[in-house]
Scaffold this active site. Sequence first.
Site, PDB file in Angstrom:
ATOM      1  N   GLU A 504      -2.716  -2.160  -8.539  1.00  0.00           N
ATOM      2  CA  GLU A 504      -2.777  -0.966  -9.485  1.00  0.00           C
ATOM      3  C   GLU A 504      -3.765  -1.173 -10.393  1.00  0.00           C
ATOM      4  O   GLU A 504      -5.055  -0.629 -10.446  1.00  0.00           O
ATOM      5  CB  GLU A 504      -1.342  -0.593  -9.652  1.00  0.00           C
ATOM      6  CG  GLU A 504      -1.224   0.757 -10.367  1.00  0.00           C
ATOM      7  CD  GLU A 504      -0.007   1.291 -10.115  1.00  0.00           C
ATOM      8  OE1 GLU A 504       1.075   0.646  -9.418  1.00  0.00           O
ATOM      9  OE2 GLU A 504       0.274   2.360 -10.605  1.00  0.00           O
ATOM     10  N   GLU A 783       8.094  -4.223 -16.494  1.00  0.00           N
ATOM     11  CA  GLU A 783       8.129  -2.599 -16.222  1.00  0.00           C
ATOM     12  C   GLU A 783       9.260  -2.091 -16.154  1.00  0.00           C
ATOM     13  O   GLU A 783       9.279  -0.814 -16.657  1.00  0.00           O
ATOM     14  CB  GLU A 783       7.491  -2.698 -14.839  1.00  0.00           C
ATOM     15  CG  GLU A 783       7.264  -1.135 -14.285  1.00  0.00           C
ATOM     16  CD  GLU A 783       6.484  -1.032 -13.035  1.00  0.00           C
ATOM     17  OE1 GLU A 783       6.868  -2.032 -12.164  1.00  0.00           O
ATOM     18  OE2 GLU A 783       5.880   0.031 -12.672  1.00  0.00           O
TER      19      GLU A 783
HETATM   20  C1  BGC Z   1       2.576   2.840 -13.110  1.00  0.00           C
HETATM   21  C2  BGC Z   1       2.753   3.138 -14.453  1.00  0.00           C
HETATM   22  C3  BGC Z   1       2.574   4.530 -14.474  1.00  0.00           C
HETATM   23  C4  BGC Z   1       3.266   5.542 -13.681  1.00  0.00           C
HETATM   24  C5  BGC Z   1       3.241   6.850 -13.686  1.00  0.00           C
HETATM   25  C6  BGC Z   1       3.170   3.581 -12.031  1.00  0.00           C
HETATM   26  O1  BGC Z   1       2.603   3.471 -10.586  1.00  0.00           O
HETATM   27  O2  BGC Z   1       2.581   1.444 -12.970  1.00  0.00           O
HETATM   28  O3  BGC Z   1       2.851   2.473 -15.541  1.00  0.00           O
HETATM   29  O4  BGC Z   1       2.879   5.129 -15.846  1.00  0.00           O
HETATM   30  O5  BGC Z   1       3.010   5.087 -12.378  1.00  0.00           O
HETATM   31  O6  BGC Z   1       4.392   7.237 -13.640  1.00  0.00           O
END
Ligand code: BGC
Length: 932
Positions: A504, A783
């Site tokens: 990501e 997270e």
């Molecule tokens: C990310 C987040 C991001 C989110 C959006 C995720 O996949 O890791 O940090 O803000 O998507 O909702």
Amino acid sequence: MPASALRANHLRCEYLVTPLGIDECAPRLSWTIESNRRGARQVAYRVLVASTSARLTAGNGDFWDSGRVESNQTTHIVYGGRSLRSRDVCHWHVQVWDETGKTARSKPSVWTMGLLKKSDWRARWIAADREIIQRDEDAIAPTLTESGTPAHFRREFKIAGTVKRATLYASARGLFELRLNGRRVGEDIFAPEWTDYDKRVHYRTYDVTRLVFPGNNVIGAILGDGWWSGYVGWQETRGPYGSLENGLLVQIEIELAKGKRLTLGTDKTWTCNTGPILSSDFMMGEFYDARRESRGWDKPSGKSEIRNPKSEIEQSLLTPAAGSPFWLPACEVTAPRAPLVAQRSEPVRVTETIAPVSMNQIHPGVFIYDLGQNITGWVRLRVKAPRGTRVQLRHAERLNPDGTLYTENLRRAKATDVYLCKGGGTEVWEPHFTFHGFQYVELTGLLSKPGKDAVTGCVVRSATAPAGCFGCSHAGVNRLWLNGLWSQRDNFLSVPTDCPQRDERLGWMGDAQVFLRTASYNMDVAAFFTKWLQDVEDAQTADGIFPDTAPRLREGKNFVGLDGLGGAAGWADAGIIVPWTIWRVYGDKRIIERHWPAMTKWLDWIERYNPDGLRTRELGNNYGDWLCIPSDTTFRTHSPMKNLLATAYWADDAAKMVRMAREIGQQTDAKRFEAMFKKVSAAFQKEFVREAGRVTVETQTAYLLALAFNLLPENMRARAAEHLVENIKALDWHLSTGFIGVSLLNPQLTLAGHADVAYRLLLRDDYPSWLYPVKHGATTIWERWNGWTKGNGFFNPQMNSFNHYSLGSVGEWLFRHVAGIELDPDAPGFQRFVLRPFISSGLNFARASYRTMHGEIVSHWKRSGKKLTWNICIPANTTARVSVPSEPGTKVTESGMPVERAKELRIVGREGRFLICEAGSGIYTFGSNWQD
Ligand code: BGC
């Protein structure tokens, strides 16, 4: 420093210390005033900018002499001299005067201008001969199917005479690593950095005067994939920016002592080859065959370069151990359509190294190293093994219960580096164009047991300067703050990313905006965000929609894309929140001016689609209060909450725009946005607020948004705050906020008079809480609250990073309200600020220092029994409104004397348990009584 001394120090240009090759033609200069004398102020300054250091020393500002300017301003002084041209070297200093008539001159500093015109570039874009790359890719295909083989380029050149100055300018589609006569050029990593390459491509400038010599010289370059053509995000194919091959652009300009100038640029006289790096990719890792190293490829050979006809290439590639000496001419390729611009932020660098805390053999030949810290970067490998030994390094943030690496949460990122030994002694190696997010390393492939020193962690990040430091009497809270700092280090890599480990690593805007205040206390992030805001604006659609992530990625085949993603409440709104915050924290007005059209366009778009003032029409996603509790079920998909959140953000955007419009003199816009705020907040109240301060969606975040964004009638605020506290109490004093709510939680509780509840939330360590991960060994912010829990182990690996900073946004509160270092509501930039700590029995002391644009603020309080001592430092040329925590009716002292007698301190009143003073710069020690 003697008490009477005065200094002007820390000279910066566009936030950077001695930047090279800038392309800002009206750069802003800043310095700090230093003095130990209470009340020291600058009353005037004079800036001199000269074309040579000799002229500057002689007081001849041939570029600019500002003359004596009566002003206390020390930041963002706009250069006002003769127009700056490409390659100008600008030597400068500042002379300052204080209010006693004393004067001081800074040490000289310098900045240089880059190549401002397209025609300054004589170099051509080059790429490697496809045949050479293809052959290697085919040869290694069985092992490495996915990543590109970095090409090597080289050019020999002669210098006839003594070198006075040599400057190198470089850019790439992909990433370059440059060498001159066997030495690395600069310490930058991953240059040029990530931008939307369709909109702009960065170049970097290096002073290489000391790397070139009279006679034969060689420049070498290695070109990797990076963001241009490697894997980015969760896409299934490489190359988010289109089909053009990697390309390199280098131009060296040499000024000889006798005045002659030489320019050498990339073109087809450069040669190319492959080398020991067989593949390298951010997500996948690097494969390096040290047997293919060709010593001296980047040094003068004295022989002709193209020694072999094409037919011999095959042979060279079939015998990789020889380290192919066969170089082919490079190809000239099309230049990018996007303009070349100078990078304006701190480069990515290896900023520290970390030795492992332990090494464990979990199976025969499988060694697990623990760095004791979750980092972003790579391993420096140190081994001694027979030629051809294949050493493999895999990386992970956590271990499984059986001691093996937990890699499921990396999704498609392989995060594996392979090193084939050349043999014959100790070999030290680091990869080139990859990075991993990890605390644990698995090393395999060695026949004998390696030492602990086989692995060293190299921390890689945008080299923003440290700004703040926090500490208190609670070890867990200290670790929590440190975890936030580490997640910032690990994720501020060219752009503010969400996470550094899985497939990501994107510039998610919501994450960035909720964490920005914390980030700005931890490090000086002004230049970093100035750069990123350009990425944000570049990603805005013609309609005005800000993206959810920046830089933008281009949609491609098989790409589960982000191209269409934009406009999400709390994410896209970062397009307004970030300029606002940079203005507030750094006093940067220009950032508002530059992004004003983009910001107004965004609000116009929201209004066009939501004419009645409720933001219910969204484009793309609404992530709600992302990862709140109960997460992933009710509130993420619960549309009243989403509508509430979106509307609240819209109102707050409008409110911020009113203030910013006034700041830049856009009075008509100010009125328009004032009306917009009124309309939206009225709609909010009608839809979401009931009597007695009840909000229709009973979540902590709903209350927090209503309070923080001033969306409640004044007489309901206190009741709403009570409902918020009831909500927390009903959860047995636990938080339930996600990304959006968490940054508001403790600040809003504190401002609403419930600092005790904020402390209660801070100090608990059962699930869900900030200290729960800390208690379970976290070294970065997770997270999600439930990334790992005692009963359930790891959460679903599809989305379970252990290095996402958003939930660590409580760092802001530690600085603002625990240590009490706070912005003045009416004055941006900390030249005037507030000191107001909220004391709690949960802590015996708290201490923070924070380096602002004007110098370092310190606040340090400690309790012993009923006695409270508070030390503060207010930098020279600044003033503060100081709220001394003290029991009403008891004596307050300053340095042992009644506070009334302290010079440079004016008591202006009392607010409950705070004695309010106006203070000039200086160091103060207060004594007072305090009891919980
Ligand atoms: C990310 C987040 C991001 C989110 C959006 C995720 O996949 O890791 O940090 O803000 O998507 O909702």
